[in-house]
Scaffold this active site. Structure first.
Site, PDB file in Angstrom:
ATOM      1  CG  ASP A   1      -9.976  -5.135  -5.526  1.00  0.00           C
ATOM      2  OD1 ASP A   1      -9.423  -4.875  -6.592  1.00  0.00           O
ATOM      3  OD2 ASP A   1     -10.399  -4.288  -4.723  1.00  0.00           O
TER       4      ASP A   1
ATOM      5  CG  ASP B   1      -9.674  -1.999  -1.752  1.00  0.00           C
ATOM      6  OD1 ASP B   1      -8.976  -1.443  -2.631  1.00  0.00           O
ATOM      7  OD2 ASP B   1      -9.369  -3.083  -1.237  1.00  0.00           O
TER       8      ASP B   1
ATOM      9  CG  ASP C   1      -9.139   0.990  -6.532  1.00  0.00           C
ATOM     10  OD1 ASP C   1      -8.209   0.975  -7.359  1.00  0.00           O
ATOM     11  OD2 ASP C   1      -9.201   0.234  -5.559  1.00  0.00           O
TER      12      ASP C   1
HETATM   13  P1  ATP Z   1      -5.950  -7.012  -4.132  1.00  0.00           P
HETATM   14  O1  ATP Z   1      -5.953  -6.150  -5.339  1.00  0.00           O
HETATM   15  O2  ATP Z   1      -5.880  -8.427  -4.393  1.00  0.00           O
HETATM   16  O3  ATP Z   1      -6.971  -6.639  -3.129  1.00  0.00           O
HETATM   17  P2  ATP Z   1      -4.236  -5.380  -2.924  1.00  0.00           P
HETATM   18  O4  ATP Z   1      -4.693  -4.291  -3.794  1.00  0.00           O
HETATM   19  O5  ATP Z   1      -4.659  -5.411  -1.512  1.00  0.00           O
HETATM   20  O6  ATP Z   1      -4.551  -6.759  -3.513  1.00  0.00           O
HETATM   21  P3  ATP Z   1      -1.932  -4.241  -2.286  1.00  0.00           P
HETATM   22  O7  ATP Z   1      -2.480  -4.030  -0.936  1.00  0.00           O
HETATM   23  O8  ATP Z   1      -1.814  -3.108  -3.213  1.00  0.00           O
HETATM   24  O9  ATP Z   1      -2.713  -5.385  -2.980  1.00  0.00           O
HETATM   25  O10 ATP Z   1      -0.556  -4.946  -2.109  1.00  0.00           O
HETATM   26  C1  ATP Z   1       0.350  -5.019  -3.165  1.00  0.00           C
HETATM   27  C2  ATP Z   1       1.658  -5.562  -2.618  1.00  0.00           C
HETATM   28  O11 ATP Z   1       2.162  -4.679  -1.649  1.00  0.00           O
HETATM   29  C3  ATP Z   1       1.502  -6.903  -1.927  1.00  0.00           C
HETATM   30  O12 ATP Z   1       1.701  -7.960  -2.804  1.00  0.00           O
HETATM   31  C4  ATP Z   1       2.571  -6.875  -0.881  1.00  0.00           C
HETATM   32  O13 ATP Z   1       3.769  -7.349  -1.405  1.00  0.00           O
HETATM   33  C5  ATP Z   1       2.734  -5.414  -0.566  1.00  0.00           C
HETATM   34  N1  ATP Z   1       2.028  -5.062   0.661  1.00  0.00           N
HETATM   35  C6  ATP Z   1       0.734  -5.258   0.951  1.00  0.00           C
HETATM   36  N2  ATP Z   1       0.428  -4.791   2.155  1.00  0.00           N
HETATM   37  C7  ATP Z   1       1.555  -4.272   2.658  1.00  0.00           C
HETATM   38  C8  ATP Z   1       1.900  -3.615   3.888  1.00  0.00           C
HETATM   39  N3  ATP Z   1       1.003  -3.393   4.832  1.00  0.00           N
HETATM   40  N4  ATP Z   1       3.168  -3.221   4.051  1.00  0.00           N
HETATM   41  C9  ATP Z   1       4.061  -3.423   3.096  1.00  0.00           C
HETATM   42  N5  ATP Z   1       3.825  -4.012   1.939  1.00  0.00           N
HETATM   43  C10 ATP Z   1       2.592  -4.448   1.708  1.00  0.00           C
END
Ligand code: ATP
Length: 933
Positions: free
Chosen positions: A339, A636, A640
């Site tokens: 990730d 996480d 997943d």
């Molecule tokens: P990575 O895979 O790198 O760890 P991630 O899985 O944490 O990233 P997500 O958390 O799924 O990525 O976020 C995907 C998208 O959702 C982000 O690019 C952002 O635009 C949006 N996002 C992330 N967190 C929030 C939130 N708390 N509220 C609203 N939108 C969010």
């Protein structure tokens, strides 16, 4: 079944039909409030109820473990030998064989027991936490501190921390396999169910140990620890790790074949003895000694111990092993899929830029300035443009994070992405708490990775309602009605501009609703929003991740980044990490279009994947595996779990990971840091090296002893002493057994503690199917055994012939035999030093880097001195005191192994320099960016 009610809040879910009572009645019976207990009350209740933990049953009782040590074909052969020897009147020999067995069993038992305990202790290194309301405040506490009456918040991915009665819920689904065996999630609702409902039908309850797979809920704890449903059946909860791994199984198989082979050879040897005129007892004793000397009875224990030590080293480097085979698999990992957020980056989000349809603002440490210029001007706060203000306010309301002042510092609880929005607003002088009080939240749809948005319904302060939406720009824009001369392309262009500077971009939108609207439905968030703007935040790569990625590349391991973020953000971060050199990110949407063949190509050739959903992760792992790769995959979220299970090594995040992902994983990182995966790989390679070292030590020394005996029985003359026929032997059976007794364990065990070889991360990954008994081990075994046999028997013959005239047969024999034994011991000591590294001289790996080796050697030297000089030992083992000169000679012959093995290592290093596999061939398709090192 409807048991009587009691007034006490201490009763278990058994005693009260909580599921059939309405929430208010439950709260009253358990003497608590919707905003939770106070800290003081929670403390008192904790004293009364005890901690919320289940009594774990350890997997194996000490007795079972002991039995497992004894119940081993090798040991049975040895025990039978001892019995036979005693029956034949060779009491001393029989007793020594018994001593070998008892000592080996005891050492094996003690070590495995300790290893098991150490591994069990690991489970406590990953804390389990729960989010509770205490006095209306949301706090995170260790699950063990929960008490009946606590109000807990449940979200998808959580493990339900105790038995709870639901007070409120949104689409809450719980998977109760741990309790009912049913793996499909059950929907949970607040409405009471009939008192007679069975556990599986109590939809108003959630039970400790089950997992939330979807939605959110608020619930009150009704039973903790042993009083929970799971506590009542906790004997099913065996937390012990299975100590068997592919390697221990392979070694067990080798052990079985060796035993059979050795038994056959023993019988042949007995025949040879009889033909040559040995008495029956002598022949039998020779055969038994051969069996005892040659069977590597200590090996299984050594393997388990080496693995357990590896597990402990990995834990000290922040990787907790949940499944023992992972220790081995780590050493052959060829691809790590990681990730981005928090693992490769720091997860320290800082808003840097705001965009609204009216302008672009750069966020500095102080304030906001239009069009990118930084203004360190306190005046700015009062002149914050209305459009920027509206964007920031929405960002604080559609937000679950909170910042608390604690001991002079501000402490963030919640998602760092949301924390960044709060900090940005605070920097602009907005008061988050006041805003939240004036715009009370009425309802919310929490953020879920697959939706990529979050929505809240708030009071607008003017008697109406405001529906706020924030999330990935594509997702939010699709729901917006654009005007003011702004079109979607322009906004998306802006998003790309921010993202290509490595920023994560969130879009925020709002829509007005009448005051009568007091709950959110999914259709409310499908469209009609007004775009307020974009917030771009940076999350810099971890410095240590950059170095770890480099180290992986040198080690022939490809690193792939899989993120939910925008492709441009992913590319920018990927380039900073050295993962993406010139290519571009492949998006989840593109992956979805590919058939299996093209997916395999994409999986191999691309290193950055963006806007990826959990199901894409599963497909990617499978595709890579089909291509023969050994894949470690991080994850996480609750979704997943399938990818983590499918990967050869599933890696979960200890801090931010959901309970579900942790349970599916083979390894948990206690610091969520990519560098810890690289460290674990390094440790995995070390453990495997050390196992091969132990094998390369134990097998040749055992075979060497057997050869000494075989050569003696088959070829040495049979003398006629005082009218009796007496076979000349370089070593008496008792003496051979002595070596077996003291040397193998004292010397082989310390190898399990050997430090990493300097070049472990400069080799290609080991082929997962590479045989344990590789060509190298077999060749080494034969070479060393022959050398040892030649040295000891040669010195024996020379000494006997030189002294027999002067001392007479009896004394000359004793002296020559004592020298032969001492030579073997010296030989083993020198060979041990050699085995400390399979490739390098032990000077290169550090002469004193493993003190255990010297402890083993010191012990052995003392024992051997006793063997030579103590009268009691002389009587039992038929030894004679040696002169200093004789001792020197033994040491000299023993040291012969040093130059020989050094030449062998040198030759081998020349041969394998091009292969870079040392003992293993280049296994798989060379990962794309592996650099020759
Ligand atoms: P990575 O895979 O790198 O760890 P991630 O899985 O944490 O990233 P997500 O958390 O799924 O990525 O976020 C995907 C998208 O959702 C982000 O690019 C952002 O635009 C949006 N996002 C992330 N967190 C929030 C939130 N708390 N509220 C609203 N939108 C969010």
């Amino acid at each position: 079944m409807n048991p009587p009610q009691t007034d006490s809040p201490t009763v278990s879910s058994q005693a009260q039909p909580w599921h059939s009572l309405p929430p208010e009645a439950v709260l009253e019976a358990i003497q608590t409030r919707p905003e939770g207990l106070s800290d003081a009350e929670a403390r008192t209740r904790l004293e009364r109820h005890g901690p919320n933990v289940l009594q774990r049953v350890s997997g194996e009782s000490p007795l079972t473990l002991l039995w497992r040590q004894v119940n081993n074909p090798l040991i049975w052969v040895l025990l039978a030998s001892a019995g036979l020897a005693i029956a034949l009147g060779k009491v001393a020999d029989g007793l020594i064989v018994l001593a070998v067995v008892v000592l080996n069993t005891l050492i094996g038992f003690v070590q495995e027991f300790r290893a098991g305990k150490a591994i069990e202790a690991l489970t406590q290194m990953v804390p389990e936490n729960a989010t509770v309301l205490r006095d209306g405040r949301k706090v995170t506490v260790p699950s063990s501190e929960l008490v009946p009456g606590d109000v807990v918040l449940l979200a998808s991915g959580d493990k339900v921390p105790a038995d709870v009665r639901l007070l409120a819920g949104r689409n809450l689904q719980v998977e109760e396999a741990a309790l009912t065996g049913e793996s499909l999630p059950t929907e949970k609702r607040v409405a009471p169910v009939p008192a007679s409902a069975g556990v599986g039908d109590r939809t108003s309850m959630a039970f400790g140990g089950t997992h939330v797979t979807y939605g959110t809920g608020t619930a009150v704890v009704v039973a903790t620890g042993g009083a929970t449903e799971l506590g009542r059946i906790s004997q099913l909860l065996s937390e012990a790790m299975d100590l068997q791994t592919p390697l221990t199984k392979a070694i067990a198989v080798i052990g079985r074949y060796l035993t059979i082979a050795i038994l056959v050879i023993s019988v042949v040897l007995m025949g040879v003895g009889l033909v040559r005129g040995y008495g029956i007892a002598e022949s039998l004793m020779a055969a038994l000694t051969l069996a005892v000397a040659a069977i590597p009875e200590g090996l299984p224990a050594i393997v388990t111990i080496a693995l357990a030590i590896g597990v402990q080293y990995m834990a000290s480097r922040r990787a907790i092993i949940r499944k023992l085979p992972a220790v081995e698999t780590l050493g052959s990992t060829t691809v790590i899929c990681s990730d981005k957020t928090g693992t490769l980056t720091r997860n320290e989000m800082t808003v840097q830029a705001l965009w609204t349809p009216k302008g672009f603002y750069t966020v500095s440490g102080v304030g906001y300035a239009p069009q990118g210029e930084l203004r360190r001007d306190e005046q700015l706060l009062s002149s914050l443009p209305e459009d920027a203000r509206e964007l920031l306010v929405a960002g604080t309301l559609c937000n679950d994070a909170s910042v608390r002042e604690k001991e002079g510092a501000s402490e963030l609880t919640g998602d760092p992405t949301e924390g960044a929005l709060l900090v940005a607003a605070a920097k602009a002088g907005l008061k988050v708490e006041e805003l939240r009080a004036c715009h009370r939240r009425v309802d919310a749809i929490p953020f879920e990775s697959e939706n990529q948005f979050m929505a809240t319904l708030n009071e607008d302060g003017r008697g109406g309602r405001n529906l706020l939406l924030k999330g990935a720009p594509e997702v939010v824009l699709r729901r917006c009605v654009l005007n003011d001369g702004v079109d979607a392309d322009k906004v998306l262009g802006e998003v790309e501009r921010m993202a290509s500077r490595g920023m994560r971009v969130l879009a925020v939108a709002s829509k007005s609703l009448p005051a009568s609207h007091d709950g959110l439905r999914n259709e409310d968030v499908t469209g009609g929003f007004r775009l307020l703007g974009l917030q771009g935040m940076i999350d810099p790569p971890r410095q240590e991740a950059i170095s770890a990625v480099g180290a992986c590349h040198t080690a022939g391991i490809t690193v792939k980044m899989i993120t939910g973020d925008h492709a441009k953000t992913a590319e920018a971060i990927g380039a900073q990490l050295g993962i993406l050199e010139d290519g571009r990110a492949v998006t989840g949407a593109e992956l979805a279009e590919l058939d299996d063949t093209r997916l395999r190509e994409a999986a191999l050739s691309s290193n950055v994947f963006a806007r990826v959903a959990p199901e894409h992760k599963l497909r990617l792992v499978r595709a890579l595996q089909t291509e023969g790769q050994v894949v470690a995959m991080t994850g996480d979220g609750v979704n997943d779990a399938p990818a983590l299970k499918q990967a050869n090594i599933g890696v979960a995040m200890g801090i931010t990971g959901t309970a579900v992902s942790k349970e599916a994983a083979d390894i948990i990182l206690t610091d969520d840091n990519f560098a810890s995966i690289a460290a674990a790989v390094e440790e995995g390679r070390r453990v495997y090296d050390n196992l091969i070292k132990s094998l390369a030590f134990v097998l040749p020394t055992n075979l060497g002893l057997a050869l000494i005996l075989i050569v003696g029985v088959a070829f040495f003359p049979i003398l006629r002493v005082a009218g009796e026929r007496e076979p000349l032997l370089a070593m008496l059976p008792t003496q051979l057994l002595w070596i077996n007794l003291v040397a193998t364990v004292a010397l082989a065990l310390p190898l399990a503690f050997e430090a990493r070889e300097p070049n472990v991360m400069q080799r290609m990954p080991r082929h997962p199917d590479a045989p344990v008994l590789s060509g190298f081990v077999v060749m080494r075994t034969v070479l060393v055994a022959v050398l040892m046999c030649a040295g000891a028997t040669g010195l024996f013959l020379w000494e006997y012939n030189a002294e027999v005239g002067r001392l007479g047969h009896e004394l000359a024999l004793r002296e020559a035999q004592t020298m032969a034994v001492t030579t073997v011991i010296m030989f083993q000591i020198f060979y041990l030093l050699n085995c400390r590294s399979l490739r390098d001289s032990f000077f290169r790996i550090g002469v004193f880097s493993n003190p255990f080796v010297y402890l083993g050697i010191g012990t052995l030297v003392l024992l051997q001195l006793g063997f030579i000089y103590l009268p009691f030992m002389q009587a039992v083992f038929n030894t004679a005191p040696l002169s200093l000169e004789a001792l020197g000679l033994c040491a000299l012959v023993g040291a012969m192994v040093l130059p020989v093995i050094s030449v062998e290592k040198w030759l081998r290093s020349r041969r394998t320099r091009d292969e870079r596999g040392a003992g293993t061939r280049l296994p798989l398709r060379v990962p794309r960016r592996a650099t020759a090192g």
